[in-house]
Scaffold this motif. Structure first.
Motif, PDB file in Angstrom:
ATOM      1  N   VAL A  66       7.434  57.071   3.867  1.00  0.00           N
ATOM      2  CA  VAL A  66       7.270  57.943   5.025  1.00  0.00           C
ATOM      3  C   VAL A  66       6.578  59.217   4.540  1.00  0.00           C
ATOM      4  CG1 VAL A  66       8.412  59.312   6.789  1.00  0.00           C
ATOM      5  CG2 VAL A  66       9.276  57.020   6.242  1.00  0.00           C
ATOM      6  N   PHE A  67       5.470  59.568   5.190  1.00  0.00           N
ATOM      7  CA  PHE A  67       4.683  60.738   4.809  1.00  0.00           C
ATOM      8  C   PHE A  67       4.809  61.827   5.870  1.00  0.00           C
ATOM      9  CE2 PHE A  67       2.436  57.072   3.006  1.00  0.00           C
ATOM     10  CZ  PHE A  67       2.293  57.450   1.677  1.00  0.00           C
ATOM     11  N   THR A  68       4.947  63.069   5.438  1.00  0.00           N
ATOM     12  CA  THR A  68       4.751  64.212   6.328  1.00  0.00           C
ATOM     13  C   THR A  68       3.262  64.547   6.340  1.00  0.00           C
ATOM     14  OG1 THR A  68       4.985  65.865   4.578  1.00  0.00           O
ATOM     15  CG2 THR A  68       7.018  65.093   5.666  1.00  0.00           C
ATOM     16  N   MET A  69       2.866  65.449   7.217  1.00  0.00           N
ATOM     17  CA  MET A  69       1.467  65.871   7.237  1.00  0.00           C
ATOM     18  C   MET A  69       1.098  66.545   5.909  1.00  0.00           C
ATOM     19  SD  MET A  69      -0.038  64.811   9.898  1.00  0.00           S
ATOM     20  CE  MET A  69      -1.559  65.692   9.525  1.00  0.00           C
ATOM     21  N   GLU A  70       2.016  67.310   5.353  1.00  0.00           N
ATOM     22  CA  GLU A  70       1.740  67.958   4.062  1.00  0.00           C
ATOM     23  C   GLU A  70       1.573  66.921   2.959  1.00  0.00           C
ATOM     24  OE1 GLU A  70       1.059  71.146   3.445  1.00  0.00           O
ATOM     25  OE2 GLU A  70       1.068  71.311   5.629  1.00  0.00           O
ATOM     26  N   ASP A  71       2.339  65.858   3.008  1.00  0.00           N
ATOM     27  CA  ASP A  71       2.185  64.785   2.018  1.00  0.00           C
ATOM     28  C   ASP A  71       0.786  64.189   2.092  1.00  0.00           C
ATOM     29  OD1 ASP A  71       4.845  65.042   1.193  1.00  0.00           O
ATOM     30  OD2 ASP A  71       5.565  63.530   2.627  1.00  0.00           O
ATOM     31  N   ILE A  72       0.345  63.894   3.297  1.00  0.00           N
ATOM     32  CA  ILE A  72      -0.969  63.255   3.482  1.00  0.00           C
ATOM     33  C   ILE A  72      -2.071  64.141   2.929  1.00  0.00           C
ATOM     34  CG2 ILE A  72      -2.626  62.442   5.198  1.00  0.00           C
ATOM     35  CD1 ILE A  72      -0.216  61.684   6.966  1.00  0.00           C
ATOM     36  N   LYS A  73      -1.962  65.437   3.155  1.00  0.00           N
ATOM     37  CA  LYS A  73      -3.024  66.364   2.756  1.00  0.00           C
ATOM     38  C   LYS A  73      -3.085  66.576   1.242  1.00  0.00           C
ATOM     39  CE  LYS A  73      -3.037  68.814   7.167  1.00  0.00           C
ATOM     40  NZ  LYS A  73      -2.776  70.093   7.870  1.00  0.00           N
ATOM     41  N   ARG A  74      -2.142  66.043   0.499  1.00  0.00           N
ATOM     42  CA  ARG A  74      -2.177  66.158  -0.964  1.00  0.00           C
ATOM     43  C   ARG A  74      -3.004  65.056  -1.615  1.00  0.00           C
ATOM     44  NH1 ARG A  74       3.760  66.708  -3.155  1.00  0.00           N
ATOM     45  NH2 ARG A  74       2.613  67.064  -5.109  1.00  0.00           N
ATOM     46  N   PHE A  75      -3.380  64.044  -0.824  1.00  0.00           N
ATOM     47  CA  PHE A  75      -4.243  62.984  -1.343  1.00  0.00           C
ATOM     48  C   PHE A  75      -5.699  63.455  -1.335  1.00  0.00           C
ATOM     49  CE2 PHE A  75      -0.489  60.603  -0.284  1.00  0.00           C
ATOM     50  CZ  PHE A  75      -0.471  59.559  -1.202  1.00  0.00           C
ATOM     51  N   PRO A  76      -6.570  62.850  -2.166  1.00  0.00           N
ATOM     52  CA  PRO A  76      -7.991  63.206  -2.137  1.00  0.00           C
ATOM     53  C   PRO A  76      -8.567  63.033  -0.733  1.00  0.00           C
ATOM     54  CG  PRO A  76      -7.508  61.843  -4.041  1.00  0.00           C
ATOM     55  CD  PRO A  76      -6.266  61.842  -3.198  1.00  0.00           C
ATOM     56  N   ARG A  77      -9.418  63.955  -0.323  1.00  0.00           N
ATOM     57  CA  ARG A  77      -9.975  63.911   1.029  1.00  0.00           C
ATOM     58  C   ARG A  77     -11.492  63.766   0.998  1.00  0.00           C
ATOM     59  NH1 ARG A  77      -7.926  69.822   2.785  1.00  0.00           N
ATOM     60  NH2 ARG A  77      -6.064  68.918   1.806  1.00  0.00           N
ATOM     61  N   GLU A  78     -12.010  63.259   2.082  1.00  0.00           N
ATOM     62  CA  GLU A  78     -13.456  63.052   2.225  1.00  0.00           C
ATOM     63  C   GLU A  78     -13.911  63.553   3.593  1.00  0.00           C
ATOM     64  OE1 GLU A  78     -14.280  58.922   1.602  1.00  0.00           O
ATOM     65  OE2 GLU A  78     -13.680  58.949  -0.520  1.00  0.00           O
ATOM     66  N   ASN A  79     -15.214  63.857   3.688  1.00  0.00           N
ATOM     67  CA  ASN A  79     -15.837  64.262   4.948  1.00  0.00           C
ATOM     68  C   ASN A  79     -16.890  63.224   5.321  1.00  0.00           C
ATOM     69  OD1 ASN A  79     -14.788  67.194   5.392  1.00  0.00           O
ATOM     70  ND2 ASN A  79     -15.374  67.106   3.230  1.00  0.00           N
ATOM     71  N   ARG A  80     -16.762  62.644   6.489  1.00  0.00           N
ATOM     72  CA  ARG A  80     -17.666  61.584   6.922  1.00  0.00           C
ATOM     73  C   ARG A  80     -18.050  61.775   8.384  1.00  0.00           C
ATOM     74  NH1 ARG A  80     -17.958  61.183   2.302  1.00  0.00           N
ATOM     75  NH2 ARG A  80     -17.467  59.426   0.918  1.00  0.00           N
ATOM     76  N   VAL A  81     -19.340  61.565   8.688  1.00  0.00           N
ATOM     77  CA  VAL A  81     -19.842  61.653  10.063  1.00  0.00           C
ATOM     78  C   VAL A  81     -19.943  60.245  10.633  1.00  0.00           C
ATOM     79  CG1 VAL A  81     -21.780  62.335  11.534  1.00  0.00           C
ATOM     80  CG2 VAL A  81     -21.123  63.769   9.591  1.00  0.00           C
ATOM     81  N   TYR A  82     -19.241  60.002  11.731  1.00  0.00           N
ATOM     82  CA  TYR A  82     -19.243  58.695  12.374  1.00  0.00           C
ATOM     83  C   TYR A  82     -19.316  58.841  13.893  1.00  0.00           C
ATOM     84  CZ  TYR A  82     -17.455  56.796   7.923  1.00  0.00           C
ATOM     85  OH  TYR A  82     -17.301  56.426   6.610  1.00  0.00           O
ATOM     86  N   PHE A  83     -19.920  57.848  14.544  1.00  0.00           N
ATOM     87  CA  PHE A  83     -19.793  57.778  15.995  1.00  0.00           C
ATOM     88  C   PHE A  83     -18.509  57.033  16.335  1.00  0.00           C
ATOM     89  CE2 PHE A  83     -21.813  53.560  15.462  1.00  0.00           C
ATOM     90  CZ  PHE A  83     -21.100  52.787  16.377  1.00  0.00           C
ATOM     91  N   LEU A  84     -17.956  57.338  17.484  1.00  0.00           N
ATOM     92  CA  LEU A  84     -16.824  56.610  18.041  1.00  0.00           C
ATOM     93  C   LEU A  84     -17.227  56.187  19.451  1.00  0.00           C
ATOM     94  CD1 LEU A  84     -13.069  57.733  18.097  1.00  0.00           C
ATOM     95  CD2 LEU A  84     -14.153  56.548  19.982  1.00  0.00           C
TER      96      LEU A  84
END
Length: 431
Positions: free
Chosen positions: A141-159
């Protein structure tokens, strides 16, 4: 050609339009000369130039008068819109991006289309949790703070919603690209690759599928093949540099590049690993493609190559009269980059290469332009995109030949706008 509702012209045909003649370039110098002469005339006595205006006279607002910046009041018409009769209730409905008002490839956060199945969930980030369970070595179980400690990336995508252009399957219906194609947007997402979270939990060998579940009242759930989950999916909490908007899944959502928007589960709360798809409502009775013989295609995730002319279009008529005209539009493909866009002014009889401008990113929107001199003739405007995998956007007739007219989803057929002599446009079809 069959006309859409409200079309004023009767007996309109491609042959008649072609007989009247189509001006497609060759007179750019004349158009430029007209612009210069008009500018010179106005410069001699235009009150907007010769008289002092109120904004020249008085001080304006100071800093932080608007702590969060807002658009100019003169742009108040640039908003998302809905079609009230599409659904019985607004909490399970859609609003449309005003494509005809935008430029470039990035959609402002406040204009990204909405699609909800139980309204907007307002989730406090400090109380939100993301659980991974099922066929894993370590349920987590992850909190939002837990998730933000993982490596992050920036990506441009259409939805894009799978139902984008869905009302057009049986013929021209909605008059405006905001309504025919406005269930698409393109932003930069910031998040951690989903594979990092799955690796932390340890996916068992038998784990071939992933069930993504949302925290809203609809408990939206979709089955995703593990290959896709481990490839390019993101668990995202920012878009265009700021926090997700509530209507876009705040505080965290799933990003599934190139695949239909229903799989991009918002308010993401649970990821269950399993050995087979779950066959949930949104992938059986919904979001399947009903064919002419009554059978349905299932798990048609990818969004195919598509384009639309945004200007001129029914909500963006030509108001400058004859002369130099800039045609603009958008193209995209779930297969990767857009390689080429062609434009036709005569309903597909002749095609001209458009100019793609700005970033060319995989599974993102692409902006294209075609400059020509309009002589006041009636035109049938179309765009046709090709992606880097060699897929070409089909005509609506070709699409219906293969899939019939029972479907709602995955309509990537070529769109036609009829431009009349007064500069107005209508949604029509060319047979």
């Amino acid at each position: 050609m069959s006309d859409g509702p409200g079309t004023s012209e009767r007996g309109l045909s491609r042959r008649n339009l072609l007989k009247r003649g189509l001006a497609i370039g060759g007179t750019a110098a004349a158009g430029l000369a007209g612009l210069r002469s008009a500018a010179a005339a106005s410069a001699g006595g235009d009150p907007a130039i010769t008289e002092i205006q109120d904004w020249n006279r008085y001080l304006g607002e100071g800093v932080v008068t608007r702590p969060y910046g807002t658009p100019s009041p003169f742009e108040a018409h640039v908003v998302r819109r809905d079609v009230s009769w599409l659904t019985a209730d607004a909490t399970s409905s859609v609003s449309f991006t005003p494509l005809h008002e935008l430029e470039g490839i990035i959609t402002p956060n406040g204009l990204c289309f909405e699609r909800h199945h139980a309204g907007v969930a307002e989730v406090p980030p400090d109380e939100h949790r993301l659980m991974i369970n099922g066929l894993v070595d370590r349920p987590l179980v992850f909190t939002m703070e837990d998730i933000k400690r993982f490596p992050r990336e920036n990506r441009v995508y259409f939805l894009e919603c799978a139902a984008n252009s869905g009302m057009e399957w049986r013929g021209a219906q909605l008059n405006g690209c905001q309504f025919t194609h406005g269930m698409v947007h393109c932003v930069m997402y910031t998040g951690t690759p989903l594979r990092y979270l799955l690796e932390e939990a340890g996916v068992k060998t038998a784990g071939k599928w992933l069930l993504a579940e949302g925290a809203d009242a609809a408990a939206m759930t979709r089955s995703i093949p593990m290959e896709k989950a481990l490839d390019d999916c993101l668990v995202a909490w920012k878009m265009n540099g700021e926090a997700l908007r509530p209507e876009q899944g705040y505080p965290v959502r799933l990003v599934v590049p190139g695949w239909e928007g229903n799989m991009w589960v918002k308010w993401l709360r649970r990821l269950e690993v399993g050995d087979q798809p779950w066959e949930q409502r949104e992938e059986t009775s919904k979001y399947t493609d009903l064919l002419a013989n009554g059978t349905a295609r299932k798990f048609t995730w990818g969004m195919e190559v598509k384009s639309v002319i945004t200007n001129p279009s029914p909500q963006a008529p030509i108001t400058h009269g004859r002369g130099r005209t800039v045609l603009s539009g958008l193209a995209w493909s779930g297969n990767g980059r857009i390689k080429r866009v062609d434009v036709s002014l005569d309903g597909g009889r002749n095609w001209h290469a458009a100019r793609i401008d700005g970033p060319s990113l995989p599974m993102a929107l692409h902006r294209f332009y075609y400059d020509f001199d309009w002589d006041g003739s009636e035109l049938l405007l179309q765009s046709r995109a090709m992606d880097e995998e060699g897929f070409v956007q089909p005509t609506k007739s070709a699409l219906r030949t293969v899939r019939g007219e029972n479907s709602i989803y995955h309509n990537n057929g070529i769109q036609t706008w009829h431009l009349n002599a007064e500069g107005g446009l209508e949604n029509v079809e060319v047979s």
